[in-house]
Design an enzyme around this catalytic site. Structure first.
Site, PDB file in Angstrom:
ATOM      1  N   VAL A   8      13.564   1.406  -5.706  1.00 16.25           N
ATOM      2  CA  VAL A   8      14.101   2.266  -4.651  1.00 16.25           C
ATOM      3  C   VAL A   8      14.436   1.060  -3.568  1.00 16.25           C
ATOM      4  O   VAL A   8      14.408   0.396  -3.795  1.00 16.25           O
ATOM      5  CB  VAL A   8      12.753   3.075  -3.566  1.00 16.25           C
ATOM      6  CG1 VAL A   8      12.173   4.039  -4.871  1.00 16.25           C
ATOM      7  CG2 VAL A   8      11.228   2.228  -3.499  1.00 16.25           C
ATOM      8  N   SER A   9      15.829   1.782  -2.797  1.00 11.60           N
ATOM      9  CA  SER A   9      16.424   1.227  -2.561  1.00 11.60           C
ATOM     10  C   SER A   9      16.306   0.793  -1.108  1.00 11.60           C
ATOM     11  O   SER A   9      17.064  -0.031  -0.529  1.00 11.60           O
ATOM     12  CB  SER A   9      17.682   1.805  -2.470  1.00 11.60           C
ATOM     13  OG  SER A   9      18.617   2.309  -3.864  1.00 11.60           O
ATOM     14  N   SER A  10      15.086   1.623  -0.229  1.00 12.66           N
ATOM     15  CA  SER A  10      15.182   1.166   0.372  1.00 12.66           C
ATOM     16  C   SER A  10      13.385   1.222   1.089  1.00 12.66           C
ATOM     17  O   SER A  10      12.688   1.659  -0.150  1.00 12.66           O
ATOM     18  CB  SER A  10      15.663   2.184   1.731  1.00 12.66           C
ATOM     19  OG  SER A  10      14.477   3.219   1.608  1.00 12.66           O
ATOM     20  N   GLN A  13      11.693   4.740   0.702  1.00 13.16           N
ATOM     21  CA  GLN A  13      11.542   5.411  -0.052  1.00 13.16           C
ATOM     22  C   GLN A  13      10.730   4.824  -1.154  1.00 13.16           C
ATOM     23  O   GLN A  13       9.661   3.472  -0.670  1.00 13.16           O
ATOM     24  CB  GLN A  13      12.720   5.268  -1.015  1.00 13.16           C
ATOM     25  CG  GLN A  13      13.695   5.749  -0.618  1.00 13.16           C
ATOM     26  CD  GLN A  13      15.314   5.447  -1.270  1.00 13.16           C
ATOM     27  OE1 GLN A  13      15.460   4.435  -2.187  1.00 13.16           O
ATOM     28  NE2 GLN A  13      15.773   6.611  -1.495  1.00 13.16           N
TER      29      GLN A  13
END
Length: 191
Positions: A8-10, A13
């Site tokens: 996931v990017s952050s 998330q």
């Protein structure tokens, strides 16, 4: 061995959806990380160093492995050199087949195209906003009346940029930008 890679990017998330899909597909070992799509991903790199002949590298969705075609092809090349195949669950790509390898390259090209479109739209939107006088980027550190005072005092030649930074309790670069907005509006430090 079948390895799953979830990303996931952050920090906000979660990888729960990907983990559930891996479990349902019988993936033996899963590596996850929270990392932006660009740049070095340490857990991915470690997993790529681990895989060997007969292994399978599985992602839930192609963009979890990489966003640029170059990045995806680089990963595929490393996997192929290790004797490992690649599967993307969502797109139905399996590099053990000729059609799967073709699909991998096509989907990767479309993902890179989409990323380029997003960048172009963002840049065009920023240019349009700037043309209308909208400030893009970080907000200014100082209020406009304080910046006017700095410029007025600097013009008096009694103060240097550094001494004004001390007087106004801010960084010298902040003072420099305030002065240059008036005296050198096209200067590179204002970009």
């Amino acid at each position: 061995m079948v390895y799953g890679y979830g990303r996931v990017s952050s920090d906000k998330q979660e990888t729960t959806l990907q983990l559930d899909a891996f479990k349902a597909a019988g993936v033996c070992e899963v590596v996850t990380e929270k990392w932006k799509s660009r740049g070095v991903r340490p857990r991915l790199q470690a997993l790529l160093d681990t895989v060997g002949p007969g292994d399978v590298f599985v992602v839930w969705k192609l963009d979890r492995a990489g966003r640029s075609l170059y990045d995806l092809l680089s990963i595929l090349t490393r996997l192929q050199n290790a004797g490992c195949s690649f599967r993307s669950m969502t797109e139905g790509i399996d590099t053990e087949t000729l059609v799967g390898r073709l699909m991998f390259q096509m989907v990767g090209a479309f993902a890179e195209y989409e990323w380029g479109l997003i960048r172009e739209r963002s840049t065009a939107g920023q240019r349009s906003a700037m043309a209308r006088g909208v400030h893009c980027g970080r907000p200014r550190s100082l209020a406009s009346d304080v910046e006017a005072d700095i410029v007025r005092l600097y013009r008096s030649r009694w103060y240097t940029l550094r001494s004004l930074a001390q007087v106004f309790d801010c960084h010298p670069s902040t003072v420099k930008r305030a002065v240059y907005r008036v005296h050198k509006p096209g200067h590179s430090s204002l970009r």
